[in-house]
Design a protein around this motif. Sequence first.
Motif, PDB file in Angstrom:
ATOM      1  N   THR A  83       0.841  -1.194   0.000  1.00 31.13           N
ATOM      2  CA  THR A  83       0.000   0.000   0.000  1.00 31.13           C
ATOM      3  C   THR A  83       0.878   1.247   0.000  1.00 31.13           C
ATOM      4  O   THR A  83       2.056   1.201   0.355  1.00 31.13           O
ATOM      5  CB  THR A  83      -0.904   0.061   1.249  1.00 31.13           C
ATOM      6  OG1 THR A  83      -0.081   0.233   2.422  1.00 31.13           O
ATOM      7  CG2 THR A  83      -1.744  -1.185   1.398  1.00 31.13           C
ATOM      8  N   GLY A  84       0.270   2.352  -0.392  1.00 33.71           N
ATOM      9  CA  GLY A  84       0.957   3.636  -0.338  1.00 33.71           C
ATOM     10  C   GLY A  84       0.627   4.508  -1.524  1.00 33.71           C
ATOM     11  O   GLY A  84       0.167   4.015  -2.562  1.00 33.71           O
ATOM     12  N   ASN A 178      -4.134 -13.288   7.388  1.00 34.72           N
ATOM     13  CA  ASN A 178      -3.075 -12.446   7.957  1.00 34.72           C
ATOM     14  C   ASN A 178      -2.369 -11.615   6.890  1.00 34.72           C
ATOM     15  O   ASN A 178      -1.257 -11.138   7.107  1.00 34.72           O
ATOM     16  CB  ASN A 178      -2.050 -13.316   8.687  1.00 34.72           C
ATOM     17  CG  ASN A 178      -1.355 -14.300   7.747  1.00 34.72           C
ATOM     18  OD1 ASN A 178      -1.740 -14.446   6.584  1.00 34.72           O
ATOM     19  ND2 ASN A 178      -0.336 -14.978   8.241  1.00 34.72           N
ATOM     20  N   ILE A 179      -3.013 -11.408   5.731  1.00 35.95           N
ATOM     21  CA  ILE A 179      -2.349 -10.665   4.651  1.00 35.95           C
ATOM     22  C   ILE A 179      -2.027  -9.230   5.064  1.00 35.95           C
ATOM     23  O   ILE A 179      -1.001  -8.666   4.668  1.00 35.95           O
ATOM     24  CB  ILE A 179      -3.196 -10.670   3.356  1.00 35.95           C
ATOM     25  CG1 ILE A 179      -2.395 -10.064   2.192  1.00 35.95           C
ATOM     26  CG2 ILE A 179      -4.516  -9.956   3.551  1.00 35.95           C
ATOM     27  CD1 ILE A 179      -3.069 -10.206   0.840  1.00 35.95           C
ATOM     28  N   ALA A 180      -2.885  -8.625   5.902  1.00 39.02           N
ATOM     29  CA  ALA A 180      -2.639  -7.244   6.318  1.00 39.02           C
ATOM     30  C   ALA A 180      -1.356  -7.145   7.126  1.00 39.02           C
ATOM     31  O   ALA A 180      -0.597  -6.181   7.010  1.00 39.02           O
ATOM     32  CB  ALA A 180      -3.822  -6.717   7.120  1.00 39.02           C
ATOM     33  N   ALA A 181      -1.099  -8.189   7.958  1.00 36.66           N
ATOM     34  CA  ALA A 181       0.113  -8.175   8.781  1.00 36.66           C
ATOM     35  C   ALA A 181       1.360  -8.339   7.928  1.00 36.66           C
ATOM     36  O   ALA A 181       2.420  -7.788   8.235  1.00 36.66           O
ATOM     37  CB  ALA A 181       0.039  -9.295   9.822  1.00 36.66           C
ATOM     38  N   TYR A 198      -4.190   8.989   3.433  1.00 35.41           N
ATOM     39  CA  TYR A 198      -3.570   7.669   3.365  1.00 35.41           C
ATOM     40  C   TYR A 198      -3.770   6.921   4.680  1.00 35.41           C
ATOM     41  O   TYR A 198      -4.127   5.741   4.691  1.00 35.41           O
ATOM     42  CB  TYR A 198      -2.084   7.792   3.021  1.00 35.41           C
ATOM     43  CG  TYR A 198      -1.313   6.490   3.077  1.00 35.41           C
ATOM     44  CD1 TYR A 198      -1.859   5.299   2.598  1.00 35.41           C
ATOM     45  CD2 TYR A 198      -0.022   6.454   3.601  1.00 35.41           C
ATOM     46  CE1 TYR A 198      -1.146   4.109   2.655  1.00 35.41           C
ATOM     47  CE2 TYR A 198       0.700   5.272   3.653  1.00 35.41           C
ATOM     48  CZ  TYR A 198       0.131   4.105   3.190  1.00 35.41           C
ATOM     49  OH  TYR A 198       0.843   2.935   3.240  1.00 35.41           O
ATOM     50  N   LYS A 199      -3.559   7.595   5.800  1.00 28.63           N
ATOM     51  CA  LYS A 199      -3.734   6.959   7.115  1.00 28.63           C
ATOM     52  C   LYS A 199      -5.176   6.467   7.284  1.00 28.63           C
ATOM     53  O   LYS A 199      -5.413   5.326   7.733  1.00 28.63           O
ATOM     54  CB  LYS A 199      -3.392   7.955   8.225  1.00 28.63           C
ATOM     55  CG  LYS A 199      -3.628   7.435   9.652  1.00 28.63           C
ATOM     56  CD  LYS A 199      -2.705   6.272   9.964  1.00 28.63           C
ATOM     57  CE  LYS A 199      -2.714   5.910  11.441  1.00 28.63           C
ATOM     58  NZ  LYS A 199      -4.040   5.452  11.914  1.00 28.63           N
ATOM     59  N   GLU A 200      -6.142   7.277   6.896  1.00 27.64           N
ATOM     60  CA  GLU A 200      -7.547   6.882   7.025  1.00 27.64           C
ATOM     61  C   GLU A 200      -7.861   5.677   6.139  1.00 27.64           C
ATOM     62  O   GLU A 200      -8.556   4.741   6.560  1.00 27.64           O
ATOM     63  CB  GLU A 200      -8.452   8.061   6.658  1.00 27.64           C
ATOM     64  CG  GLU A 200      -8.423   9.199   7.676  1.00 27.64           C
ATOM     65  CD  GLU A 200      -9.190  10.418   7.198  1.00 27.64           C
ATOM     66  OE1 GLU A 200      -9.647  10.415   6.022  1.00 27.64           O
ATOM     67  OE2 GLU A 200      -9.330  11.373   7.985  1.00 27.64           O
ATOM     68  N   ASN A 201      -7.327   5.682   4.917  1.00 34.28           N
ATOM     69  CA  ASN A 201      -7.592   4.573   4.005  1.00 34.28           C
ATOM     70  C   ASN A 201      -6.871   3.297   4.429  1.00 34.28           C
ATOM     71  O   ASN A 201      -7.386   2.195   4.247  1.00 34.28           O
ATOM     72  CB  ASN A 201      -7.192   4.961   2.582  1.00 34.28           C
ATOM     73  CG  ASN A 201      -8.286   5.727   1.868  1.00 34.28           C
ATOM     74  OD1 ASN A 201      -9.197   5.131   1.297  1.00 34.28           O
ATOM     75  ND2 ASN A 201      -8.231   7.045   1.925  1.00 34.28           N
ATOM     76  N   LEU A 202      -5.706   3.438   5.026  1.00 39.00           N
ATOM     77  CA  LEU A 202      -4.961   2.284   5.528  1.00 39.00           C
ATOM     78  C   LEU A 202      -5.749   1.595   6.634  1.00 39.00           C
ATOM     79  O   LEU A 202      -5.873   0.362   6.655  1.00 39.00           O
ATOM     80  CB  LEU A 202      -3.596   2.740   6.044  1.00 39.00           C
ATOM     81  CG  LEU A 202      -2.512   1.689   6.271  1.00 39.00           C
ATOM     82  CD1 LEU A 202      -2.280   0.846   5.034  1.00 39.00           C
ATOM     83  CD2 LEU A 202      -1.226   2.370   6.713  1.00 39.00           C
ATOM     84  N   MET A 205      -8.662  -0.272   4.984  1.00 41.27           N
ATOM     85  CA  MET A 205      -8.236  -1.496   4.309  1.00 41.27           C
ATOM     86  C   MET A 205      -8.038  -2.633   5.303  1.00 41.27           C
ATOM     87  O   MET A 205      -8.492  -3.758   5.085  1.00 41.27           O
ATOM     88  CB  MET A 205      -6.929  -1.260   3.555  1.00 41.27           C
ATOM     89  CG  MET A 205      -7.043  -0.503   2.257  1.00 41.27           C
ATOM     90  SD  MET A 205      -5.413  -0.370   1.481  1.00 41.27           S
ATOM     91  CE  MET A 205      -5.195   1.402   1.460  1.00 41.27           C
ATOM     92  N   ASP A 206      -7.369  -2.339   6.412  1.00 40.13           N
ATOM     93  CA  ASP A 206      -7.108  -3.377   7.412  1.00 40.13           C
ATOM     94  C   ASP A 206      -8.398  -3.877   8.046  1.00 40.13           C
ATOM     95  O   ASP A 206      -8.543  -5.068   8.324  1.00 40.13           O
ATOM     96  CB  ASP A 206      -6.159  -2.843   8.487  1.00 40.13           C
ATOM     97  CG  ASP A 206      -4.730  -2.636   7.966  1.00 40.13           C
ATOM     98  OD1 ASP A 206      -4.435  -3.153   6.870  1.00 40.13           O
ATOM     99  OD2 ASP A 206      -3.939  -1.970   8.644  1.00 40.13           O
ATOM    100  N   SER A 207      -9.349  -2.971   8.258  1.00 45.16           N
ATOM    101  CA  SER A 207     -10.624  -3.390   8.853  1.00 45.16           C
ATOM    102  C   SER A 207     -11.411  -4.275   7.894  1.00 45.16           C
ATOM    103  O   SER A 207     -12.097  -5.208   8.319  1.00 45.16           O
ATOM    104  CB  SER A 207     -11.451  -2.171   9.254  1.00 45.16           C
ATOM    105  OG  SER A 207     -11.923  -1.466   8.120  1.00 45.16           O
TER     106      SER A 207
END
Length: 267
Positions: A83-84, A178-181, A198-202, A205-207
């Motif tokens: 991501t990024g 565990n793909i997010a990790a 970006y922080k909000e979207n990150l 995505m994890d949720s």
Amino acid sequence: MKKVVLITGASSGIGRAIGEYLHSQGHTVYGTSRNPASYEDPPFPLVSLDVRDQSSIQECISRILTFNNRIDVLINNAGVGITGPVEEIASDQIENNFRTNLFGPIEVIKAVLPTMRNQKSGLIINITSIAGYMGLPYRSVYSASKGALELITESLRMELKPFGITACNVAPGDFATNIAAGRYHSPVISGSPYEKLYKENLDTMDSHVSSGGDPMDMAKMIGKIINTKNPKIHYKVGSTMQKFSIVLKRILPDKMYEKMLMKHYKL
């Protein structure tokens, strides 16, 4: 008919679920991991493999052929997330993602094809992503690598038909793994013009991954494909909305679809 199945990236998540399910159905399953010794008592053998390493690929295939003298099904599941903002993702991380998600699967396919051609049969299943059907904000590189694998498979399928070999894609949506990790996150840079969004979207995505579907749904789809005489080119496994997003991209004007995505990601 029971098959000899090779699954890359089968130590956890979707790959492990596929391996456990196919093993329970009586297939001879070999999974791969970069560090097999790190996983205790897998229900099927784990063979060492780094899809980014040509010699590792050849050693893995040779080992399986020594035991079975055939490979009926290859499931290219090994992959990594990233991501990024495009502007801030390090070039070496972009390269690593493509080496893992695209170039690696291609090299594994090349390694099994001589055996499948001699058998006059074989099935190659590439695990892609619903994200590979569209460019998503802050997931550009992941979408691009998975989208490229989708297209490679379309070409490959036509090239292999004369040899009795079939290729297809299975595109999952969000699943509880565990793909997010394990995903590479380009760091949220203090003072960056992308910092807040970006922080909000990150976090979003994890949720989505944490509340995603059951990987066994993917496993059962793979089992169904293996037992299908003439598999389709593309399969999608995910929520109704995730699959419908692909339909919308096909039928909506580009700018309208872009506006819909931006609203969804609060951009």
